[in-house]
Design a protein around this motif. Structure first.
Motif, PDB file in Angstrom:
ATOM      1  N   ASP A 112       5.398   1.410 -12.508  1.00  0.00           N
ATOM      2  CA  ASP A 112       5.877   0.216 -13.216  1.00  0.00           C
ATOM      3  C   ASP A 112       6.091  -0.977 -12.294  1.00  0.00           C
ATOM      4  N   SER A 113       6.282  -0.732 -11.005  1.00  0.00           N
ATOM      5  CA  SER A 113       6.502  -1.832 -10.065  1.00  0.00           C
ATOM      6  C   SER A 113       5.201  -2.416  -9.514  1.00  0.00           C
ATOM      7  N   ASN A 136       1.646  -4.464  -9.503  1.00  0.00           N
ATOM      8  CA  ASN A 136       1.127  -5.627 -10.232  1.00  0.00           C
ATOM      9  C   ASN A 136      -0.034  -5.158 -11.122  1.00  0.00           C
ATOM     10  N   ALA A 189       7.013   4.756  -9.366  1.00  0.00           N
ATOM     11  CA  ALA A 189       6.460   3.576  -8.699  1.00  0.00           C
ATOM     12  C   ALA A 189       5.470   2.767  -9.532  1.00  0.00           C
ATOM     13  N   LYS A 202      -2.225  -1.700 -10.982  1.00  0.00           N
ATOM     14  CA  LYS A 202      -2.184  -0.756 -12.101  1.00  0.00           C
ATOM     15  C   LYS A 202      -3.602  -0.401 -12.535  1.00  0.00           C
TER      16      LYS A 202
END
Length: 83
Positions: free
Chosen positions: A34-35, A37, A32, A41
């Motif tokens: 990498d998805s 914003n 999850a 992150k």
């Protein structure tokens, strides 16, 4: 906490001393992260800087995190696990 700019460093930071946290963080990073914003992150990386006892208390529902952004990230991770 310094920005974790590589996936390998992020994986390493997710390895905790508690199995309960490992089983939450490791799949989240792999499936999850990498998805998210850029703001989320950064919030996740900040969450990883917290002490294990605090993380355990937040994720197990024993305490509420007072930082609204971190509390939101805890909820995102928990909601993903409960699906």
């Amino acid at each position: 906490m310094a920005k974790l700019d590589s996936k390998a460093r992020l994986r390493w930071a997710c390895r905790r001393g508690m199995l309960e946290l490992d089983v939450l963080f490791m799949p989240f990073v792999e499936e999850a992260y990498d998805s998210l914003n850029d703001d989320d992150k950064a919030t996740f990386q900040r969450l990883l800087a917290a002490d294990d006892p605090d993380l355990f208390a937040w994720f197990m529902g024993h305490e509420q995190c007072e930082d609204a952004e971190l509390a939101r990230m805890v909820k995102i991770i928990l909601d993903r696990v409960r699906v």
